[in-house]
Design a protein around this motif. Structure first.
Motif, PDB file in Angstrom:
ATOM      1  N   PHE A   1       0.807  -1.218   0.000  1.00  0.00           N
ATOM      2  CA  PHE A   1       0.000   0.000   0.000  1.00  0.00           C
ATOM      3  C   PHE A   1       0.842   1.272   0.000  1.00  0.00           C
ATOM      4  O   PHE A   1       0.321   2.359   0.213  1.00  0.00           O
ATOM      5  CB  PHE A   1      -0.931  -0.007   1.221  1.00  0.00           C
ATOM      6  N   ARG A   2       2.143   1.156  -0.246  1.00  0.00           N
ATOM      7  CA  ARG A   2       3.012   2.323  -0.155  1.00  0.00           C
ATOM      8  C   ARG A   2       2.698   3.394  -1.190  1.00  0.00           C
ATOM      9  O   ARG A   2       2.759   4.580  -0.890  1.00  0.00           O
ATOM     10  CB  ARG A   2       4.482   1.908  -0.215  1.00  0.00           C
ATOM     11  N   PHE A   3       2.336   2.996  -2.413  1.00  0.00           N
ATOM     12  CA  PHE A   3       2.026   3.992  -3.443  1.00  0.00           C
ATOM     13  C   PHE A   3       0.682   4.666  -3.166  1.00  0.00           C
ATOM     14  O   PHE A   3       0.544   5.878  -3.352  1.00  0.00           O
ATOM     15  CB  PHE A   3       2.042   3.362  -4.839  1.00  0.00           C
ATOM     16  N   LEU A   4      -0.281   3.892  -2.694  1.00  0.00           N
ATOM     17  CA  LEU A   4      -1.572   4.470  -2.324  1.00  0.00           C
ATOM     18  C   LEU A   4      -1.398   5.464  -1.175  1.00  0.00           C
ATOM     19  O   LEU A   4      -1.937   6.564  -1.202  1.00  0.00           O
ATOM     20  CB  LEU A   4      -2.550   3.357  -1.940  1.00  0.00           C
ATOM     21  N   ALA A   5      -0.611   5.073  -0.180  1.00  0.00           N
ATOM     22  CA  ALA A   5      -0.366   5.958   0.960  1.00  0.00           C
ATOM     23  C   ALA A   5       0.374   7.214   0.515  1.00  0.00           C
ATOM     24  O   ALA A   5       0.065   8.326   0.976  1.00  0.00           O
ATOM     25  CB  ALA A   5       0.427   5.228   2.033  1.00  0.00           C
ATOM     26  N   ALA A   6       1.332   7.062  -0.390  1.00  0.00           N
ATOM     27  CA  ALA A   6       2.083   8.223  -0.875  1.00  0.00           C
ATOM     28  C   ALA A   6       1.165   9.190  -1.611  1.00  0.00           C
ATOM     29  O   ALA A   6       1.261  10.414  -1.432  1.00  0.00           O
ATOM     30  CB  ALA A   6       3.215   7.770  -1.789  1.00  0.00           C
ATOM     31  N   LYS A   7       0.261   8.655  -2.426  1.00  0.00           N
ATOM     32  CA  LYS A   7      -0.681   9.526  -3.144  1.00  0.00           C
ATOM     33  C   LYS A   7      -1.597  10.267  -2.170  1.00  0.00           C
ATOM     34  O   LYS A   7      -1.864  11.451  -2.347  1.00  0.00           O
ATOM     35  CB  LYS A   7      -1.511   8.700  -4.134  1.00  0.00           C
ATOM     36  N   LYS A   8      -2.072   9.558  -1.146  1.00  0.00           N
ATOM     37  CA  LYS A   8      -2.952  10.190  -0.148  1.00  0.00           C
ATOM     38  C   LYS A   8      -2.204  11.276   0.640  1.00  0.00           C
ATOM     39  O   LYS A   8      -2.748  12.352   0.889  1.00  0.00           O
ATOM     40  CB  LYS A   8      -3.508   9.150   0.824  1.00  0.00           C
ATOM     41  N   ILE A   9      -0.980  10.977   1.030  1.00  0.00           N
ATOM     42  CA  ILE A   9      -0.182  11.938   1.794  1.00  0.00           C
ATOM     43  C   ILE A   9       0.081  13.188   0.959  1.00  0.00           C
ATOM     44  O   ILE A   9      -0.091  14.314   1.427  1.00  0.00           O
ATOM     45  CB  ILE A   9       1.140  11.295   2.264  1.00  0.00           C
ATOM     46  N   LEU A  10       0.467  12.989  -0.298  1.00  0.00           N
ATOM     47  CA  LEU A  10       0.740  14.138  -1.162  1.00  0.00           C
ATOM     48  C   LEU A  10      -0.529  14.932  -1.465  1.00  0.00           C
ATOM     49  O   LEU A  10      -0.481  16.167  -1.571  1.00  0.00           O
ATOM     50  CB  LEU A  10       1.411  13.679  -2.449  1.00  0.00           C
ATOM     51  N   ALA A  11      -1.654  14.251  -1.594  1.00  0.00           N
ATOM     52  CA  ALA A  11      -2.915  14.964  -1.814  1.00  0.00           C
ATOM     53  C   ALA A  11      -3.233  15.850  -0.616  1.00  0.00           C
ATOM     54  O   ALA A  11      -3.672  17.002  -0.783  1.00  0.00           O
ATOM     55  CB  ALA A  11      -4.042  13.972  -2.072  1.00  0.00           C
ATOM     56  N   ARG A  12      -3.021  15.346   0.592  1.00  0.00           N
ATOM     57  CA  ARG A  12      -3.258  16.146   1.807  1.00  0.00           C
ATOM     58  C   ARG A  12      -2.308  17.337   1.881  1.00  0.00           C
ATOM     59  O   ARG A  12      -2.715  18.440   2.235  1.00  0.00           O
ATOM     60  CB  ARG A  12      -3.088  15.288   3.070  1.00  0.00           C
ATOM     61  N   ILE A  13      -1.047  17.091   1.552  1.00  0.00           N
ATOM     62  CA  ILE A  13      -0.060  18.172   1.590  1.00  0.00           C
ATOM     63  C   ILE A  13      -0.405  19.232   0.559  1.00  0.00           C
ATOM     64  O   ILE A  13      -0.400  20.436   0.860  1.00  0.00           O
ATOM     65  CB  ILE A  13       1.360  17.615   1.376  1.00  0.00           C
ATOM     66  N   ASP A  14      -0.712  18.799  -0.669  1.00  0.00           N
ATOM     67  CA  ASP A  14      -1.083  19.752  -1.719  1.00  0.00           C
ATOM     68  C   ASP A  14      -2.333  20.536  -1.338  1.00  0.00           C
ATOM     69  O   ASP A  14      -2.427  21.738  -1.587  1.00  0.00           O
ATOM     70  CB  ASP A  14      -1.296  19.024  -3.051  1.00  0.00           C
TER      71      ASP A  14
END
Length: 185
Positions: A158-171
């Motif tokens: 789930f690392r890529f899914l988590a990375a996308k979610k984290i970056l979406a929150r940051i953005d």
């Protein structure tokens, strides 16, 4: 796909071999149930090496990407490799700590099996030796409490899914902060 199939699945296989070996050593699994006769030392070092390869791959990915490129895919890849490094590092540390704790060191307060208790002989004839075998082959105290947590390596999937979610929150937070700054002017 390659990382999931040839990475995490192999790690699961090696973890399963170690769990099976411990259950067989404890007498929980019969001889006919053993699926693959890999020794405990070999499975320990294979899994350790596999996890270290994950870590090296993450370091190479993280540092080989050009810092000037700030595209979304590159940012996701960098965050995913950092998440994977964290997950795999924790699993490797837990795996090695479980092995280190699986060593029997006799002390003055401990009683060995078959040792005399209150002047009575034990029903067992030979004392159980308290020893510390070579690293990777220790089976003292069975499966242990830490080693099953190495299955947390499954979170790598789930690392890529988590990375996308984290970056979406940051953005999202950056865009809301920059929006607040323009409103106040």
């Amino acid at each position: 796909v390659m990382s999931h199939v040839f990475g995490t699945m192999v790690a699961f296989f090696l973890i399963g071999l170690r769990v099976e070996k411990f259950l067989h050593t404890e007498g929980i699994l019969p001889d006919y149930f053993i699926t693959f006769g890999l020794e405990a030392v070999a499975s320990f070092w294979l899994l350790s090496g596999w996890l270290v390869m994950f870590l090296l791959g993450d370091v190479l990915i993280f540092f080989s990407i050009n810092n000037q490129d700030t595209g979304r895919k590159i940012r996701v890849l960098r965050v995913a490799s950092a998440i994977d490094f964290l997950i795999t590092g924790v699993c490797l540390i837990v795996f090695w700590c479980g092995e280190m704790r699986r060593c029997c060191e006799p002390s003055e307060e401990e009683r060995w099996l078959a040792e005399e208790v209150d002047g009575k002989d034990s029903a067992y004839s030979d004392p159980s030796p308290c020893s510390c075998p070579t690293f990777g082959s220790r089976t003292y105290s069975g499966l242990g409490t830490l080693e099953p947590y190495t299955a947390l390596v499954s979170l790598r999937l789930f690392r890529f899914l988590a990375a996308k979610k984290i970056l979406a929150r940051i953005d999202e937070s950056w865009s809301s902060q920059s929006g607040d700054d323009t409103d106040s002017d």
